[in-house]
Design a protein around this motif. Structure first.
Motif, PDB file in Angstrom:
ATOM      1  N   TRP A  35     -27.144 -14.285  35.846  1.00  0.00           N
ATOM      2  CA  TRP A  35     -26.254 -14.478  34.708  1.00  0.00           C
ATOM      3  C   TRP A  35     -26.490 -13.341  33.717  1.00  0.00           C
ATOM      4  O   TRP A  35     -27.637 -12.986  33.421  1.00  0.00           O
ATOM      5  N   THR A  48     -30.657 -14.122  33.092  1.00  0.00           N
ATOM      6  CA  THR A  48     -31.559 -14.724  34.059  1.00  0.00           C
ATOM      7  C   THR A  48     -31.078 -14.406  35.470  1.00  0.00           C
ATOM      8  O   THR A  48     -29.902 -14.080  35.675  1.00  0.00           O
ATOM      9  N   TYR A  59     -36.231 -14.412  33.481  1.00  0.00           N
ATOM     10  CA  TYR A  59     -35.507 -14.719  32.254  1.00  0.00           C
ATOM     11  C   TYR A  59     -35.708 -13.599  31.235  1.00  0.00           C
ATOM     12  O   TYR A  59     -36.785 -13.007  31.146  1.00  0.00           O
ATOM     13  N   PHE A  67     -33.344 -21.729  28.519  1.00  0.00           N
ATOM     14  CA  PHE A  67     -32.347 -21.665  29.587  1.00  0.00           C
ATOM     15  C   PHE A  67     -33.031 -21.867  30.936  1.00  0.00           C
ATOM     16  O   PHE A  67     -34.172 -21.440  31.135  1.00  0.00           O
ATOM     17  N   ILE A  69     -32.048 -21.486  35.184  1.00  0.00           N
ATOM     18  CA  ILE A  69     -31.126 -21.150  36.267  1.00  0.00           C
ATOM     19  C   ILE A  69     -31.485 -22.002  37.480  1.00  0.00           C
ATOM     20  O   ILE A  69     -32.659 -22.264  37.746  1.00  0.00           O
ATOM     21  N   LEU A  80     -26.378 -22.659  35.057  1.00  0.00           N
ATOM     22  CA  LEU A  80     -27.194 -22.180  33.946  1.00  0.00           C
ATOM     23  C   LEU A  80     -27.211 -23.280  32.898  1.00  0.00           C
ATOM     24  O   LEU A  80     -26.191 -23.536  32.237  1.00  0.00           O
ATOM     25  N   CYS A  95     -21.421 -14.647  35.732  1.00  0.00           N
ATOM     26  CA  CYS A  95     -22.320 -14.774  36.865  1.00  0.00           C
ATOM     27  C   CYS A  95     -22.114 -13.572  37.779  1.00  0.00           C
ATOM     28  O   CYS A  95     -21.031 -12.961  37.783  1.00  0.00           O
TER      29      CYS A  95
END
Length: 126
Positions: A35, A48, A59, A67, A69, A80, A95
């Motif tokens: 992401w 991430t 991250y 956050f 993933i 996410l 993404c």
């Protein structure tokens, strides 16, 4: 692979959102998935990523601890989960997928990803 992101929206600071990225084919074992986010006038920023076979997740310092993933391998969906959102998290979230087995020093670079979703807007109000 084609990617379709969804789940963005408007949320108050401290709230949560869950983004999803549906892939057109199996990604586990084939693609590094990540992401990124972008605000107007700035370069795309790493958020991430997760390696092809779940060998590691990474991250950005700005989102670490807030956050998460994850992959739903049965449905080929990347998620996410974003908690404790801050106004500075406001951005368009993308993404991305890479067919390369990226090492740690490479996984944060947007130019190592070959496939991108269309982006979903996340707005966090103060």
């Amino acid at each position: 692979v084609q990617l379709q992101a969804s789940g963005g929206g408007l949320v108050q600071a401290g709230g949560s959102l869950r983004l999803s990225c549906a892939a057109s084919e199996r990604t586990y074992g084939r693609y590094t998935m990540g992401w990124f986010r972008q605000t107007p006038g700035k370069e795309r920023e790493f958020v991430t990523a997760t390696k092809r076979s779940g060998g590691g997740t990474y991250y950005a310092d700005s989102v670490k601890g807030r956050f998460t993933i994850s992959r739903d391998n049965a449905k080929d969906i990347l998620h996410l989960q974003m908690n404790s959102l801050k106004p500075e998290d406001t951005a368009v979230y993308y993404c991305a997928a890479s067919h390369l087995g990226l090492i740690t020093s490479e996984i944060r670079r947007a130019d190592n990803y070959h496939y991108w979703g269309q982006g979903t807007q996340v707005t966090v109000s103060s």
